[in-house]
Design an enzyme around this catalytic site. Structure first.
Site, mmCIF file in Angstrom:
data_model
loop_
_atom_site.group_PDB
_atom_site.id
_atom_site.type_symbol
_atom_site.label_atom_id
_atom_site.label_comp_id
_atom_site.label_asym_id
_atom_site.label_seq_id
_atom_site.Cartn_x
_atom_site.Cartn_y
_atom_site.Cartn_z
ATOM 1 N N TYR A 32 -11.808 -3.489 1.130
ATOM 2 C CA TYR A 32 -12.597 -3.984 2.266
ATOM 3 C C TYR A 32 -14.013 -3.424 2.133
ATOM 4 O O TYR A 32 -14.204 -2.308 1.649
ATOM 5 C CB TYR A 32 -11.970 -3.528 3.587
ATOM 6 C CG TYR A 32 -10.599 -4.147 3.831
ATOM 7 C CD1 TYR A 32 -10.493 -5.411 4.404
ATOM 8 C CD2 TYR A 32 -9.432 -3.467 3.498
ATOM 9 C CE1 TYR A 32 -9.241 -5.989 4.643
ATOM 10 C CE2 TYR A 32 -8.180 -4.040 3.735
ATOM 11 C CZ TYR A 32 -8.097 -5.300 4.307
ATOM 12 O OH TYR A 32 -6.862 -5.875 4.535
ATOM 13 N N GLU A 86 -5.472 -8.288 -0.592
ATOM 14 C CA GLU A 86 -6.202 -8.001 0.656
ATOM 15 C C GLU A 86 -7.662 -7.787 0.287
ATOM 16 O O GLU A 86 -7.986 -6.840 -0.445
ATOM 17 C CB GLU A 86 -5.648 -6.768 1.382
ATOM 18 C CG GLU A 86 -4.322 -7.031 2.055
ATOM 19 C CD GLU A 86 -3.866 -5.891 2.960
ATOM 20 O OE1 GLU A 86 -4.716 -5.215 3.585
ATOM 21 O OE2 GLU A 86 -2.636 -5.673 3.029
ATOM 22 N N GLU A 88 0.827 -1.230 0.000
ATOM 23 C CA GLU A 88 0.000 0.000 0.000
ATOM 24 C C GLU A 88 0.853 1.269 0.000
ATOM 25 O O GLU A 88 0.633 2.174 0.827
ATOM 26 C CB GLU A 88 -0.973 -0.013 1.187
ATOM 27 C CG GLU A 88 -1.999 -1.111 1.081
ATOM 28 C CD GLU A 88 -3.144 -1.036 2.083
ATOM 29 O OE1 GLU A 88 -3.076 -0.233 3.035
ATOM 30 O OE2 GLU A 88 -4.124 -1.787 1.902
HETATM 31 O O1 AHR Z 1 -5.356 -5.951 6.946
HETATM 32 C C1 AHR Z 1 -5.262 -4.804 7.746
HETATM 33 C C2 AHR Z 1 -4.506 -3.668 7.063
HETATM 34 O O2 AHR Z 1 -5.269 -3.192 5.984
HETATM 35 C C3 AHR Z 1 -3.177 -3.995 6.428
HETATM 36 O O3 AHR Z 1 -2.120 -3.945 7.331
HETATM 37 C C4 AHR Z 1 -3.033 -2.922 5.400
HETATM 38 O O4 AHR Z 1 -2.243 -3.324 4.307
HETATM 39 C C5 AHR Z 1 -4.449 -2.565 5.026
HETATM 40 O O5 AHR Z 1 -4.679 -1.208 5.028
#
Ligand code: AHR
Length: 504
Positions: A244, A292, A173
């Site tokens: 997410y 992720e 990131e």
């Molecule tokens: O998974 C939690 C965090 O989310 C990770 O450390 C980061 O890469 C992302 O922002």
């Protein structure tokens, strides 16, 4: 009753099911490592200090690759701190998550753990506080057979065989202002290209992942990928995606449609990567590593007061997942599978305790969250070839994503073993849908099972006290006649339908 219909046909081939789709992620964050996968004092710990109860659940989950050691953590990490005699390893302040890192677990322990579980390790490099020299040193320590200073150090530390790590992430990131050593696309692209070139001098067969955006909401999304890929195109194989999903302000309908956002994100990155390919006149296509992804109630986490002390393995983002989370989670797996032609690696973030499908108590039990089930069932049943499915479905207007089909689906076909699976989601908040599935192209003669994850209470969750409160159950509303199947999908539900076929 609402109706949807779809046709499953072996001609609608997307790509082979890539086992790396079922990867996960272990970060030195909260209790993912300490009291998660590693707890030497636990009654179920093995001689290496790994929790065997957790290892069993990881096996059952069907995880194929694990990315390590971060995450934001990696951008301040010195890998040398985590190798050698444990009593000589330094204790350090960890800035990304404001905690104390004991370094009792490091690269050699991680490699040993993955070997025990038959998991492919995937290593992230620190391109925040560190750079080229440390990256090639780490590669020499990890992968060189012996006879050099760093490989002999690994051998002296007890790992006689090289770890053979084939997949490397060039930072984490780096577009995010929160990242230690955050860079512009130009600065990062140049560094990533240099590191990739040098790593390939050591081993041309390595698979390298350049950092894409931390999410589609980033103001630099798109421009970041274009600039980074222009600089790294010849030297890397993958661009990463992170995203997410969460329910905003009680808007369940939009949350259930999160897969639409994931689809759009993937398709934008594919378009950008292919535009760079055209501009450079390149032959190869860049693959996508969705390294992720998950449901994460990030806004709740960001609303908390930042920690002022430096705890060891604190409870951080231990989100408790309910039924609707698991349904969204299952639909994200549908999105990943349907893009298997370009998304050839993915990592569920994370594996244990930290926004995880597996929870533990220190010295106590380990149990499955609701999200465990769609992951385990998809990993176990998605075999052979991914087939595109285009449901004809009623649609619903959502506040965040406009009009979305209520039913989404993808299928897989394993001709050799006479199996097929259909993964389905009903995103209606309140109505069941009857789906008619035309299976004549597969000549399916039997429904081996139909498991549905659903509960009258969409916010029901599994807990230490009731670890099996939410589990998938056999769906009895299924009929198969003359190659046409009919099934009732309850509202807010995820289903896997397993079919037995004549072997070819
Ligand atoms: O998974 C939690 C965090 O989310 C990770 O450390 C980061 O890469 C992302 O922002």
């Amino acid at each position: 009753m609402l109706h949807a219909s779809m046709t499953i046909d072996p001609a609608f081939r997307v790509a082979p099911v890539n086992r790396r789709t079922f990867g996960s992620f272990v970060e030195h964050m909260g209790r993912c490592v300490y009291t998660g996968i590693y707890e030497p004092e636990h009654p179920a710990a093995d001689a290496d200090g790994f929790r065997t109860d957790v290892a069993e659940l990881v096996r059952e989950l069907g995880v194929t690759t694990v990315r390590y050691p971060g995450g934001n953590f990696v951008s301040g990490y010195r890998w040398e701190d985590g190798v050698g005699p444990k009593d000589q390893r330094p204790v350090r302040r960890e800035l990304a998550w404001h905690s104390t890192e004991t370094n009792r677990f490091g690269l050699d322990e991680f490699a040993a753990w993955t070997r025990k579980l038959g998991i492919e390790p995937m290593m992230a490099l620190n391109l925040g506080t560190r750079g080229l020299q440390e990256a090639i040193d780490l590669l020499e320590y990890a992968n060189h057979p012996g006879g050099t200073r760093l490989s002999d150090r690994r051998i002296a530390n007890g790992s006689t065989e090289p770890h053979g790590i084939g997949m490397w992430c060039l930072g984490n990131e780096m577009d995010g202002p929160w990242q230690i050593g955050h860079k512009t696309a130009h600065e990062y692209g140049r560094l990533a290209a240099e590191v990739a070139r040098a790593m390939r001098m050591s081993d041309p067969g390595l698979e390298l992942v350049a950092c894409g955006s931390s999410g589609p909401e980033m103001p630099t999304f798109g421009a970041w990928e274009a600039e980074v890929l222009e600089q790294t195109y010849d030297h890397v194989d993958y661009i990463s995606l992170h995203s997410y999903y969460e329910e905003h302000d009680g808007d369940l309908a939009s949350f259930l449609a999160s897969g639409a956002e994931m689809d759009a994100f993937i398709e934008s990155v594919v378009a950008t990567a292919d535009a760079v390919r055209a501009k450079l006149g390149a032959k190869k296509r860049i693959q996508l590593s969705f390294d992720e992804w998950n449901v994460w109630y990030r806004l709740r986490f960001e609303a908390q007061e930042p920690s002022t002390d430096w705890p060891v393995a604190p409870r951080v983002i231990e989100d408790r997942y309910h039924v609707a989370d698991a349904v969204v989670f299952g639909s994200l797996l549908i999105s990943l599978l349907r893009h298997s032609d370009r998304v050839t690696s993915a990592s569920l973030a994370q594996l244990v305790n930290v926004i995880a499908p597996i929870m533990t108590e220190p010295g106590g039990p380990a149990w499955r969250q609701t999200t465990f089930h769609p992951f385990a069932l998809t990993s176990a049943n998605a075999k052979g070839t991914v087939l595109r499915v285009e449901p004809r479905s009623p649609v619903r207007e959502t506040a965040r994503y406009g009009e979305v089909p209520l039913v989404d689906a993808v299928a897989t076909h394993d001709a050799e073993n006479g199996e097929a699976a259909v993964f389905l989601v009903n995103r209606s908040t309140d109505e069941p849908v009857t789906v008619e599935v035309d299976l004549r192209g597969l000549a399916a003669d039997r429904v081996a099972s139909c498991l549905t994850l659903h509960d009258e209470d969409v916010y029901a969750a599994n807990t230490r006290e009731r670890p099996d409160r939410v589990v998938p159950r056999e769906n009895t509303d299924v009929r198969l006649e003359d190659g046409r199947l009919s099934a009732v999908l309850p509202p807010v539900s995820w289903t896997v339908l397993k079919l037995a076929l004549p072997r070819t």
